[in-house]
Scaffold this motif. Structure first.
Motif, PDB file in Angstrom:
ATOM      1  N   SER A   2       0.879  -1.104   0.134  1.00 41.05           N
ATOM      2  CA  SER A   2       0.088   0.106   0.070  1.00 41.05           C
ATOM      3  C   SER A   2       0.933   1.293   0.023  1.00 41.05           C
ATOM      4  O   SER A   2       2.158   1.144   0.620  1.00 41.05           O
ATOM      5  CB  SER A   2      -0.847  -0.046   1.190  1.00 41.05           C
ATOM      6  OG  SER A   2      -1.382   1.282   1.514  1.00 41.05           O
ATOM      7  N   GLN A   3       0.177   2.399  -0.575  1.00 44.53           N
ATOM      8  CA  GLN A   3       1.136   3.612  -0.486  1.00 44.53           C
ATOM      9  C   GLN A   3       1.330   4.081   0.881  1.00 44.53           C
ATOM     10  O   GLN A   3       2.250   5.099   1.074  1.00 44.53           O
ATOM     11  CB  GLN A   3       0.108   4.531  -1.440  1.00 44.53           C
ATOM     12  CG  GLN A   3      -0.897   4.771  -0.589  1.00 44.53           C
ATOM     13  CD  GLN A   3      -1.963   6.018  -1.468  1.00 44.53           C
ATOM     14  OE1 GLN A   3      -1.219   6.406  -2.672  1.00 44.53           O
ATOM     15  NE2 GLN A   3      -2.997   6.148  -1.170  1.00 44.53           N
ATOM     16  N   TYR A   4       0.217   3.735   1.558  1.00 42.58           N
ATOM     17  CA  TYR A   4       0.527   3.952   3.156  1.00 42.58           C
ATOM     18  C   TYR A   4       1.526   3.095   3.982  1.00 42.58           C
ATOM     19  O   TYR A   4       1.942   3.717   5.018  1.00 42.58           O
ATOM     20  CB  TYR A   4      -0.860   3.858   3.867  1.00 42.58           C
ATOM     21  CG  TYR A   4      -1.908   4.674   3.207  1.00 42.58           C
ATOM     22  CD1 TYR A   4      -2.405   5.989   3.622  1.00 42.58           C
ATOM     23  CD2 TYR A   4      -3.015   4.236   2.260  1.00 42.58           C
ATOM     24  CE1 TYR A   4      -3.168   6.762   3.109  1.00 42.58           C
ATOM     25  CE2 TYR A   4      -3.865   4.795   1.717  1.00 42.58           C
ATOM     26  CZ  TYR A   4      -4.042   6.167   2.292  1.00 42.58           C
ATOM     27  OH  TYR A   4      -5.017   6.771   1.837  1.00 42.58           O
ATOM     28  N   ASP A   5       1.934   1.931   3.403  1.00 45.08           N
ATOM     29  CA  ASP A   5       2.907   1.252   4.482  1.00 45.08           C
ATOM     30  C   ASP A   5       4.101   2.038   4.899  1.00 45.08           C
ATOM     31  O   ASP A   5       4.362   1.972   6.032  1.00 45.08           O
ATOM     32  CB  ASP A   5       3.324  -0.096   3.595  1.00 45.08           C
ATOM     33  CG  ASP A   5       2.330  -0.975   3.554  1.00 45.08           C
ATOM     34  OD1 ASP A   5       1.104  -0.995   4.254  1.00 45.08           O
ATOM     35  OD2 ASP A   5       2.321  -1.928   2.989  1.00 45.08           O
ATOM     36  N   GLU A 146      -7.649   1.014   0.537  1.00 44.08           N
ATOM     37  CA  GLU A 146      -7.325   2.414   0.958  1.00 44.08           C
ATOM     38  C   GLU A 146      -7.878   2.882   2.300  1.00 44.08           C
ATOM     39  O   GLU A 146      -7.160   3.633   3.178  1.00 44.08           O
ATOM     40  CB  GLU A 146      -7.580   3.381  -0.200  1.00 44.08           C
ATOM     41  CG  GLU A 146      -6.496   3.375  -1.294  1.00 44.08           C
ATOM     42  CD  GLU A 146      -6.962   4.017  -2.635  1.00 44.08           C
ATOM     43  OE1 GLU A 146      -6.231   4.395  -3.352  1.00 44.08           O
ATOM     44  OE2 GLU A 146      -8.122   3.947  -3.005  1.00 44.08           O
TER      45      GLU A 146
END
Length: 172
Positions: A2-5, A146
Motif C-alpha cells: 500500500s502507498q500507506y505502508d 485504501e
C-alpha cells in the motif's frame, strides 16, 4: 504494498519508541481493519514490550462478548457509531489491562454503506487510563484497501499524539 505502508511503519515506530520510554502498554479493538492496527504495531522490533493483546471484533457478537459493548447500543446506534467505539476502547483497555487503547469501526466498502453512513465512514476512539475516551468520525475516500490502510494510519497517529503529550508532560 500500500502507498500507506512506509508512513504506517514510521508512525508505528514512533509509537513504539514513546511507549517504551514511558513504560506503557497499548491494546487495540478492531472491526473494519481486521487486525491491521495490531499488525502494524507488531511490525516494530521489541513490540512485545508495549503490546500484549489486541481484539479483532468483526462481528457484533464478539464486540458484546469480548469488549462489553451492549446489545442496546448496537441496536440503537449500530456498530459504526460513537457509542460503540467508545465502549470498544474502554472494554479493550480493561480486558487487556493496558494503559492506552484504540478502537475502530467503519464501513470499508465497497458495499455496506447507507445514506447516513456511506462507504468510508469510520469511527475512532482512543482511551487513556485515568483520562477518559476521545472519539472522532472520519469520512475516508478510496478503495476498500485504501480506507482500511488510512484507518490504520489515523488510529496510530491518534495514539502517537497521546504518547507524545505524555512525554512532553514528563519532561516539563
Amino acid at each position: 504494498m500500500s502507498q500507506y505502508d512506509p508512513l504506517i511503519d514510521s508512525v508505528a515506530a514512533r509509537l513504539g519508541n514513546g511507549l517504551r520510554r514511558l513504560g506503557l502498554k497499548v491494546t487495540t479493538a478492531e472491526s473494519c481493519t481486521g487486525g491491521g492496527i495490531s499488525e502494524a504495531i507488531t511490525r516494530v522490533s521489541g513490540s512485545s514490550g508495549w503490546f500484549e493483546t489486541g481484539f479483532v471484533t468483526y462481528a457484533n457478537s464478539s464486540k458484546v462478548r469480548l469488549l462489553g459493548v451492549t446489545e442496546e447500543d448496537l441496536a440503537n446506534h449500530g456498530a459504526v457509531s460513537e457509542q460503540v467505539v467508545r465502549a470498544m476502547a474502554e472494554g479493550a483497555l480493561q480486558a487487556a489491562d493496558a494503559d492506552l487503547a484504540v478502537a475502530v469501526s467503519g464501513v470499508a466498502g465497497p458495499e455496506g454503506g447507507t445514506p447516513e453512513k456511506p462507504v468510508g465512514t469510520v469511527w475512532f476512539a482512543w482511551a487513556i487510563r485515568g483520562r477518559g475516551v476521545f472519539a472522532q468520525c472520519k469520512r475516508l475516500q478510496g478503495s476498500r484497501k485504501e480506507v482500511r490502510a488510512h484507518t490504520v494510519l489515523k488510529a496510530l497517529e491518534g495514539l502517537v499524539i497521546e504518547v507524545e503529550r505524555a512525554l512532553a508532560a514528563r519532561s516539563s
